[in-house]
Design an enzyme around this catalytic site. Structure first.
Site, mmCIF file in Angstrom:
data_model
loop_
_atom_site.group_PDB
_atom_site.id
_atom_site.type_symbol
_atom_site.label_atom_id
_atom_site.label_comp_id
_atom_site.label_asym_id
_atom_site.label_seq_id
_atom_site.Cartn_x
_atom_site.Cartn_y
_atom_site.Cartn_z
ATOM 1 N N TYR A 144 0.859 -1.192 0.000
ATOM 2 C CA TYR A 144 0.000 0.000 0.000
ATOM 3 C C TYR A 144 0.888 1.231 0.000
ATOM 4 O O TYR A 144 1.812 1.338 0.799
ATOM 5 C CB TYR A 144 -0.908 0.007 1.234
ATOM 6 N N ASP A 239 9.293 2.763 0.327
ATOM 7 C CA ASP A 239 8.194 3.425 1.018
ATOM 8 C C ASP A 239 8.307 3.065 2.499
ATOM 9 O O ASP A 239 7.852 2.012 2.938
ATOM 10 C CB ASP A 239 6.855 2.976 0.432
ATOM 11 N N LYS A 267 3.791 9.071 9.016
ATOM 12 C CA LYS A 267 3.432 8.515 10.331
ATOM 13 C C LYS A 267 4.327 9.037 11.477
ATOM 14 O O LYS A 267 4.106 10.155 11.927
ATOM 15 C CB LYS A 267 3.351 6.993 10.244
HETATM 16 C C1 LIG Z 1 -0.015 4.772 5.681
HETATM 17 C C2 LIG Z 1 0.817 4.499 4.488
HETATM 18 C C3 LIG Z 1 0.823 5.353 3.372
HETATM 19 C C4 LIG Z 1 -0.133 6.507 3.236
HETATM 20 O O1 LIG Z 1 0.035 7.470 4.219
HETATM 21 P P1 LIG Z 1 -1.186 8.465 4.546
HETATM 22 O O2 LIG Z 1 -0.581 9.429 5.506
HETATM 23 O O3 LIG Z 1 -2.269 7.611 5.121
HETATM 24 O O4 LIG Z 1 -1.586 9.100 3.272
HETATM 25 C C5 LIG Z 1 1.731 5.102 2.363
HETATM 26 N N1 LIG Z 1 2.575 4.058 2.427
HETATM 27 C C6 LIG Z 1 2.589 3.212 3.464
HETATM 28 C C7 LIG Z 1 3.581 2.093 3.491
HETATM 29 C C8 LIG Z 1 1.691 3.393 4.519
HETATM 30 O O5 LIG Z 1 1.680 2.515 5.529
#
Ligand SMILES: *Cc1c(COP(=O)(O)O)cnc(C)c1O
Length: 428
Positions: A144, A239, A267
């Site tokens: 994701y 990511d 995060k």
């Molecule tokens: C949470 C997440 C995102 C998206 O971040 P948001 O702040 O919710 O837009 C992208 N990549 C990873 C791996 C994530 O866990």
């Protein structure tokens, strides 16, 4: 456990917002329950509108590594707010946070702050495309990367497929530029790169997957990615929105033997405020406006209050020697306890974990990619969630999520969690 106030709020919310929520999984559909409405959080606890308390293992989906309402973070926010909430100009806090990020991630030679992980990944891939003058990107099934169109692509069957959108509203033309591969499958990766490598702008990967539940990279996977990306001039993006400042102070790239060209973080870097960031090699990042032609902007990017929360969080982690080994020990105790509880209760559960994140899968197979994650019995997970929830333990309300332990989780709360998990495993 009674929740009349939460239930009333939820009824009202449903008349105002799609599904009554502002982010889908909060509606608890995957676990067949009504959501709680939380009014306060402190340490490892959530408090709902009815005054019930819960030991929290969702931790706002990852940001709250110090626990909820950490006093240093709250004080930093208070101090920042006294000077105003947004200036729309360069401010000192942006520079301080950028410096902390660069120090922790030497691969990030230049960084750009944004307000979410979604923005970070979307922008990283845009600049990778501009840099390589190629359109196609590769992602992994179950990975994701936020909700921008190009990433909401699920794979069909077969070795590699042209993506089909996993959400309506995504033009086929977008989907066609996203190729998907099974996670941890080096053979499939080598084959795809061999055939299409010179057309691929970017490979984006969660170096430890957290969004199909926690799935670790097998030895050689990230290293092979690195080699193949270099060979074909493809920009490798890690990511690290979850893993940044989580797996180690320097994220997954500080632990595994592979360094990306670009990194996205989110995060934890916002300490509970909306912050994301992307960065990497200078010659790539120099393409971003106003240095270069690639446009990307944000009204609230580098917001002084949000930056203050991120700075305080990172400084607090830095100030505690042994922070990550303590977190790992604490999480290891919990995970070992859960494994023992499952075994004693005669329940087959596979628990993947690393550092302070873990996921129990209700399967007896090892989980190493989306396909094996899908062998988990999600009905059993839903039942597990509900049994724990009734005992005041709040797990992520979906099987395919990471559970998070924070600095604020106490040994007694962890022991209580293990005891209730044993009872729950026996009932499932
Ligand atoms: C949470 C997440 C995102 C998206 O971040 P948001 O702040 O919710 O837009 C992208 N990549 C990873 C791996 C994530 O866990």
């Amino acid at each position: 456990m009674k929740r009349p106030h939460s239930n009333n709020y939820f009824i009202k919310a449903n008349t105002l917002m799609p599904g009554g929520v502002n982010s889908p999984v909060r509606a608890f559909h995957a676990v067949g329950d009504d959501p709680i409405v939380v009014t306060r959080a402190k340490g490892d606890r959530l408090y709902d509108a009815d005054g019930n308390r819960y030991i929290d293992y969702c931790m706002s989906w990852g940001p709250m590594i110090l626990g909820h309402g950490n006093i240093k973070v709250l004080n930093a926010i208070r101090r920042a707010i006294r000077n105003g909430t947004s200036f729309g100009t360069l401010c000192p806090n942006e520079i301080r946070l950028a410096e902390l990020v660069q120090e922790a991630y030497p691969s990030i030679e230049l960084v750009r702050m944004v307000s979410s992980g979604t923005e970070a990944t979307m922008s990283a891939v845009r600049v990778a495309r501009a840099y390589t003058k190629r359109d196609k990107i590769v992602k992994f099934e179950g990975g994701y990367h936020g909700h921008s169109d190009q990433f909401l692509i699920k794979a069909g069957s077969g070795l590699t497929t042209l993506g089909t959108p996993s959400s309506p509203g995504i033009p086929r033309a977008f989907a066609e530029n996203t190729l998907t591969l099974p996670y941890n499958n080096i053979g499939a990766l080598a084959k795809l790169m061999g055939e299409h490598g010179h057309d691929i702008a970017s490979v984006i990967v969660e170096p430890v997957a957290g969004n199909m539940g926690v799935v670790l990279p097998e030895p050689g996977f990230l290293e092979t990615l690195r080699e193949l990306a270099s060979k074909y001039g493809t920009v490798l993006v890690f990511d690290e929105v979850i893993t940044g400042f989580r797996i180690s102070f320097s994220g997954a790239q500080g632990v595994f033997n592979a360094v990306p060209d670009m990194t996205t973080i989110g995060k934890i870097i916002g300490g509970g405020m909306p912050v994301g960031a992307y960065g990497g090699k200078k010659d790539i990042m120099k393409l971003i406006s106003p240095d270069g032609p690639v446009y990307q902007a944000g009204t609230l990017s580098g917001n002084p209050v949000a930056m203050a929360a991120g700075i305080a969080t990172i400084k607090e982690i830095k100030s505690r020697p042994g922070f990550y080994s303590e977190m790992e020990k604490k999480t290891g105790h919990l995970v070992d306890g859960l494994k023992d509880a499952a075994r004693l209760a005669g329940k087959r559960v596979t628990i993947n974990s690393i550092a302070s994140m873990f996921t129990p899968f209700f399967t007896n197979r090892p989980v190493k990619d989306l396909q094996s994650a899908m062998t988990s019995d999600t009905k059993q997970y839903a039942q597990f969630f509900r049994l724990m929830f009734e005992k005041g333990i709040y797990l992520p309300p979906s099987q395919f999520e990471a559970h998070f332990v924070s600095m604020a989780h106490t040994p007694s709360d962890i022991d209580r969690t293990i005891r209730h998990a044993y009872d729950a495993f026996r009932k499932i």
